[in-house]
Scaffold this active site. Structure first.
Site, short mmCIF file in Angstrom:
data_model
loop_
_atom_site.label_atom_id
_atom_site.label_comp_id
_atom_site.label_asym_id
_atom_site.label_seq_id
_atom_site.Cartn_x
_atom_site.Cartn_y
_atom_site.Cartn_z
N SER A 38 23.99 51.88 37.39
CA SER A 38 24.83 50.95 36.62
C SER A 38 25.51 51.66 35.46
O SER A 38 26.06 51.02 34.57
CB SER A 38 23.98 49.78 36.10
OG SER A 38 22.98 50.26 35.22
N ASN A 121 12.79 47.40 31.33
CA ASN A 121 12.93 45.97 31.62
C ASN A 121 13.18 45.15 30.35
O ASN A 121 14.07 44.31 30.31
CB ASN A 121 11.69 45.45 32.36
CG ASN A 121 11.46 46.21 33.66
OD1 ASN A 121 12.31 46.99 34.08
ND2 ASN A 121 10.32 45.98 34.28
N THR A 166 48.97 8.96 35.58
CA THR A 166 47.69 9.00 36.29
C THR A 166 48.07 9.19 37.75
O THR A 166 49.13 8.70 38.18
CB THR A 166 46.86 7.71 36.12
OG1 THR A 166 47.60 6.62 36.67
CG2 THR A 166 46.55 7.43 34.65
N HIS A 167 47.24 9.90 38.49
CA HIS A 167 47.56 10.22 39.90
C HIS A 167 48.93 10.88 40.03
O HIS A 167 49.59 10.75 41.06
CB HIS A 167 47.52 8.96 40.79
CG HIS A 167 46.29 8.14 40.63
ND1 HIS A 167 45.15 8.35 41.37
CD2 HIS A 167 46.01 7.10 39.80
CE1 HIS A 167 44.21 7.47 41.02
NE2 HIS A 167 44.71 6.71 40.05
N SER A 286 62.76 35.51 38.28
CA SER A 286 62.64 35.82 39.70
C SER A 286 63.37 37.12 39.98
O SER A 286 64.37 37.44 39.33
CB SER A 286 63.24 34.67 40.49
OG SER A 286 63.63 35.12 41.78
N LYS A 292 66.21 31.78 37.07
CA LYS A 292 64.88 31.18 36.97
C LYS A 292 64.08 31.64 35.76
O LYS A 292 64.13 32.79 35.34
CB LYS A 292 64.07 31.48 38.23
CG LYS A 292 64.60 30.71 39.42
CD LYS A 292 63.50 30.33 40.38
CE LYS A 292 62.64 29.24 39.81
NZ LYS A 292 61.48 28.96 40.64
N ASN A 294 60.12 31.16 34.99
CA ASN A 294 58.88 30.67 35.62
C ASN A 294 57.70 30.77 34.64
O ASN A 294 57.58 31.74 33.91
CB ASN A 294 58.57 31.49 36.87
CG ASN A 294 59.66 31.39 37.91
OD1 ASN A 294 60.30 30.35 38.06
ND2 ASN A 294 59.89 32.49 38.63
N GLU A 299 50.30 30.06 34.94
CA GLU A 299 49.75 30.03 36.30
C GLU A 299 48.57 30.99 36.41
O GLU A 299 47.56 30.71 37.06
CB GLU A 299 50.84 30.35 37.32
CG GLU A 299 51.86 29.22 37.44
CD GLU A 299 53.16 29.61 38.15
OE1 GLU A 299 53.89 28.70 38.53
OE2 GLU A 299 53.44 30.82 38.29
N TYR A 326 10.88 42.14 36.49
CA TYR A 326 12.15 42.80 36.80
C TYR A 326 12.29 43.07 38.29
O TYR A 326 11.37 43.56 38.96
CB TYR A 326 12.27 44.12 36.03
CG TYR A 326 13.63 44.74 36.25
CD1 TYR A 326 14.72 44.31 35.51
CD2 TYR A 326 13.83 45.69 37.24
CE1 TYR A 326 16.00 44.82 35.74
CE2 TYR A 326 15.09 46.22 37.48
CZ TYR A 326 16.17 45.77 36.72
OH TYR A 326 17.42 46.28 36.96
N GLN A 331 20.45 43.94 38.13
CA GLN A 331 21.53 44.86 37.76
C GLN A 331 22.89 44.35 38.22
O GLN A 331 23.91 44.61 37.59
CB GLN A 331 21.23 46.24 38.36
CG GLN A 331 22.29 47.29 38.10
CD GLN A 331 21.81 48.68 38.45
OE1 GLN A 331 20.85 49.18 37.86
NE2 GLN A 331 22.43 49.31 39.44
N1 ARG Z 1 20.18 49.31 35.16
C1 ARG Z 1 19.17 48.30 35.14
C2 ARG Z 1 19.82 46.92 35.03
O1 ARG Z 1 20.97 46.86 34.76
C3 ARG Z 1 18.28 48.53 33.97
C4 ARG Z 1 16.84 48.26 34.16
C5 ARG Z 1 16.23 49.09 35.20
N2 ARG Z 1 14.81 48.85 35.30
C6 ARG Z 1 14.11 49.25 36.32
N3 ARG Z 1 12.86 48.94 36.33
N4 ARG Z 1 14.64 49.90 37.30
O2 ARG Z 1 19.19 45.93 35.23
#
Ligand code: ARG
Length: 502
Positions: A38, A121, A166-167, A286, A292, A294, A299, A326, A331
């Site tokens: 991550s 964790n 309404t509607h 456009s 135009k 827009n 949107e 955990y 993640q």
């Molecule tokens: N990268 C992990 C997450 O985003 C962090 C915690 C990882 N903990 C573990 N026991 N592998 O959740």
């Protein structure tokens, strides 16, 4: 630092083999880093992790769990890591491991003391809360900006009579002020939801370790205080598992995005009908039709609610059925929250700008306000006030309506009502409503002026409600400021304490 960090083994093998401070030889193979890590998404919590590391190390020193000298060296290394930035971090499964590796590279083996009495964790749960609370305040601030724009525009347009639907059918005349104030009220509740989510986000899981607490004499209140949390998540297993604060925050984002999408549609429709002119900055043209203009930005705002609902759904689906403590599934839960934060906060800012710069065309609005015999309810109300049962009055006006079309003049409307009165009441209309009153009721501005019940569109009622909406706006702004101040004080306190070591 980067060189060393990429090469924990000292022989150049670490970077390519996947060996890190935690995975070492045994777990060096396996799925691609891009699948497992991550680290890239964790740029979001780089600063949070440094703060969490600092508070934890200070607490470990204060509790005598690590010596002051080791604490000082680690805190010093954390400054170096911060200066080098997230991109300079060594390889790692995530930012937590990468920062720890970088610290060990700087300090030597004593750097490994940083991770005493904690787990990734409780660390990651704390980092997400630390960052998300800031994001919630940013979003709340954007919602305040939007409300400010809505309230200012509403105050200027309390007399601008416009068709109400309404509607998607012409229903009753209202005013632009009433329409915009209605959104100010809705966004006020969205701000409340963000602030409520802030309260439950701002609680510290740190010191829970993996899920079963720790044998060390940690001071959880102290780390919470140093990080600006107002409370703890007490139970260690709950603390590392809980992501309900993200569910709540993402629900608040989804709700806000739904409000924005409705407002965007009303503005888009208003632009289509020529009632409102969006500033060019919020429109596009456009590629083929040069005439135009827009309402593209609105949107896109409307579409953002699709993203926000998707993020909430993705989050809930990932979390559903996860057992305690955990699991790596978590993640993939977190980035849904980051996406919702970014996209909804930006959409809120864009909407604020579009509202603040839009020009309402009072004449064009008024010209359409009476379309579709939209003043009919007022006539039924007047008959009911004169003693005709409302259901009978409703039938009478409905009979007249079937004889009227958009091209009918007020005189023709009066004639049709008189004929219907003869048919339904066997009596003359003037026995119940005199001509002058009727003419007033049939005019859109008269119709609006008569609707002065609390929360109604009459200028006096809207002006009244704007006072209350402004008060709430101020209260919420003060709450955001107070929370920001608490966080800034905690940040100062932490750096003062850290400076006593380094
Ligand atoms: N990268 C992990 C997450 O985003 C962090 C915690 C990882 N903990 C573990 N026991 N592998 O959740």
């Amino acid at each position: 630092m980067t060189d060393q960090g990429d090469d924990l083994a000292g022989d150049g093998s670490a970077a390519t083999s996947g060996e890190t401070v935690i995975r070492r030889d045994r777990f060096a193979g396996g799925p691609a880093r891009s699948f497992m890590s991550s680290l890239d998404a964790d740029t979001r919590i780089f600063a949070a992790d440094l703060a969490v590391d600092r508070a934890h190390v200070v607490m470990l020193a204060e509790q005598g769990i690590v010596g002051d000298g080791d604490a000082a060296a680690i805190l010093d290394a954390l400054d170096t890591v911060e200066d080098a930035g997230h991109d300079a971090l060594p390889e790692g499964e995530d930012v937590h491991e990468a920062i720890e590796s970088a610290v060990v590279n700087e300090v030597g083996p004593a750097g490994g003391k940083m991770h005493t009495a904690r787990s990734r964790n409780d660390e990651v749960a704390t980092c997400i809360r630390y960052r998300f609370r800031e994001d919630l305040l940013d979003a709340a601030e954007a919602s305040l900006e939007l409300r400010g724009a809505l309230l200012d525009a509403a105050a200027e347009e309390t007399d601008t009579v416009v068709p109400g639907f309404t509607h998607r059918q012409h229903a009753q005349p209202t005013t632009v002020g009433h329409l915009l104030a209605s959104y100010a009220g809705a966004v006020a509740r969205d701000t409340e939801r963000l602030l409520a989510a802030y309260e439950r986000t701002n609680r510290s899981p740190l010191g829970s370790a993996a899920f079963a607490g720790t044998t060390f004499d940690v001071d959880r209140e102290r780390t919470a205080e140093l990080l600006g949390f107002h409370d703890l998540i007490e139970n260690a297993a709950d603390a590392v598992t809980a992501r309900d604060f993200l569910i709540e925050g993402c629900s608040a984002f989804a709700a806000l995005s739904a409000t924005l999408s409705g407002l965007a549609t009303d503005l888009i429709e208003g632009a289509k009908d020529g009632h409102v002119d969006l500033d060019d900055a919020y429109a596009s043209t456009s590629s083929i039709m040069p005439q135009k203009k827009n309402p593209d930005s609105l949107e896109l705002v409307r579409a953002v609610s699709g993203d926000a609902v998707g993020d909430l759904t993705g989050l809930l689906t990932t979390l559903k059925g996860l057992p305690r403590a955990y699991n790596r599934d978590l993640q993939r839960a977190t980035p849904h929250a980051w996406d919702a934060v970014d996209i909804v906060t930006e959409a809120t800012e864009v909407t604020a700008g579009a509202v603040a710069t839009a020009e309402w065309d009072a004449e064009a609005c008024a010209a359409d306000a009476g379309a579709g015999f939209s003043t009919a309810t007022g006539v039924a109300d007047a008959l009911a006030a004169a003693g005709v049962p409302f259901r009978t009055a409703h039938e009478l006006v409905a009979d007249a309506a079937s004889e009227i079309d958009d091209a009918s003049t007020v005189d023709e409307q009066v004639d049709a009502l008189a004929a219907a009165a003869e048919g339904v009441l066997d009596d003359s209309l003037s026995a119940y409503v005199d001509e002058a009153t009727l003419a007033d009721l049939l005019s859109p501005s008269g119709s609006v002026a008569a609707r002065d019940s609390r929360g109604g569109p009459a200028a006096s009622a809207v002006e009244d409600s704007l006072i209350r909406l402004r008060d709430t706006h101020e209260d919420h702004a003060a709450a955001v400021d107070a929370n920001r101040e608490t966080l800034a004080n905690a940040e100062n306190r932490l750096s003062t304490v850290v400076n006593e070591y380094v």
